[in-house]
Enzyme design. Structure first.
Site, PDB file in Angstrom:
ATOM      1  N   ASP A  97      30.582  99.323  83.659  1.00 15.71           N
ATOM      2  CA  ASP A  97      30.783 100.567  83.491  1.00 15.71           C
ATOM      3  C   ASP A  97      32.112 100.780  82.209  1.00 15.71           C
ATOM      4  OD1 ASP A  97      29.207 101.031  85.393  1.00 15.71           O
ATOM      5  OD2 ASP A  97      30.574 102.045  86.516  1.00 15.71           O
ATOM      6  N   HIS A 242      33.064  95.832  85.124  1.00 12.37           N
ATOM      7  CA  HIS A 242      33.575  96.695  84.031  1.00 12.37           C
ATOM      8  C   HIS A 242      33.784  96.161  82.718  1.00 12.37           C
ATOM      9  CE1 HIS A 242      34.657  99.076  87.634  1.00 12.37           C
ATOM     10  NE2 HIS A 242      34.513 100.232  87.127  1.00 12.37           N
TER      11      HIS A 242
END
Length: 285
Positions: A97, A242
């Site tokens: 992400d 991430h």
């Protein structure tokens, strides 16, 4: 009334008028989606001064590690919200992400290429626009791409109109770079409610959550990132990691931990697939 009191009264009225004007301006700004004027700049100035930041704030300040409410929503909307894949197949999906990030996305891509593993990247529209070359590299190297909003707001605190704007703007940016609008969507911070899920379904999005959180957003270091994943992963897991974040986040531990995670799971015969492969849906709308 003497001149001194009159002058003081005039100054007071002027101050009240200016404060009222400022409040009105702030209300106007908050009622519409942000423009490029809202970009916050890197305070160090030695990486990139055009890296758009997370409007809703750092993951560490906003997100709860285990949003139980999403489990309830998944049971109510099983055809829209997905939290994991087939629990009978030894395959998992790595997801990333908050990119593309000029610092860490290329490093993550290098590790994936080293192991010949494909993953899924949920991109922020403003960052995809700022880093078109990295966005194109993600696609060209065979990874799947999903929508992660344009400015990364905390959606339950916003209007549905704002949600639609965030989705549409990001779709347009991604389509301009790689040629299609992504079907996959992940909400910033994993924050959802019933209205949001319904709207996303109406807009032909498949909403993606996760069942394994690396907790790399807390920056625990490579050992803990790897342990968090390896201790909780199972058949069909969707793993949250991430490749970008708040400007202050050093995701070196994610990069190093990723290398260990892939090596260990490969030893166990685990296959790494993209989300469209894991859940059997097309990548495009």
């Amino acid at each position: 009334m003497n001149k001194g009191i009159a002058k003081l009264l005039s100054i007071s009225l002027l101050c009240i008028f200016l404060i009222a004007c400022q409040n009105t301006k702030q209300m106007d700004n908050n009622s519409s989606p942000p423009s490029s004027d809202h970009i916050k700049y890197n305070q160090e100035g030695d990486i990139r001064d055009d890296q758009p930041q997370l409007e809703g704030g750092s993951e560490r300040d906003v997100r709860e590690p285990h949003p139980v409410s999403n489990d309830k929503l998944q049971k109510e909307y099983p055809n829209i919200l997905v939290l994991h894949g087939n629990p009978t197949k030894n395959q998992v999906a790595l997801t990333f992400d908050d990119g593309p990030d000029i610092r860490f996305t290329p490093q993550v891509l290098d590790v994936l290429a080293k192991h010949d593993v494909k993953a899924t990247f949920f991109l922020i529209g403003a960052r995809a626009k700022a880093h078109r070359d990295i966005t194109k590299r993600i696609h060209d190297e065979g990874h799947a791409i999903g929508n992660h909003t344009y400015w990364h707001p905390n959606l339950p605190k916003e209007s549905l109109e704002r949600l639609r704007w965030e989705l549409t703007e990001t779709e347009q940016v991604i389509e301009d770079i790689i040629g299609f609008k992504p079907r996959l969507f992940r909400s910033p911070y994993g924050a959802l409610n019933e209205e949001i899920v319904k709207t996303l379904g109406e807009m032909n999005h498949t909403v993606i959550g996760w069942d394994v959180d690396s907790v790399d957003w807390k920056l625990p270091g490579a050992d803990m990132v790897a342990d968090n994943v390896l201790s909780n992963v199972g058949f069909g897991s969707i793993i949250l990691m991430h490749d970008g974040g708040d400007w202050s986040m050093d995701l070196s531990g994610t990069v190093e931990g990723l290398d260990r995670i892939i090596s260990k799971l490969k030893e166990d015969g685990t296959k790494f697939v993209t989300l469209p492969e894991l859940i059997g849906i097309p990548e495009t709308k």
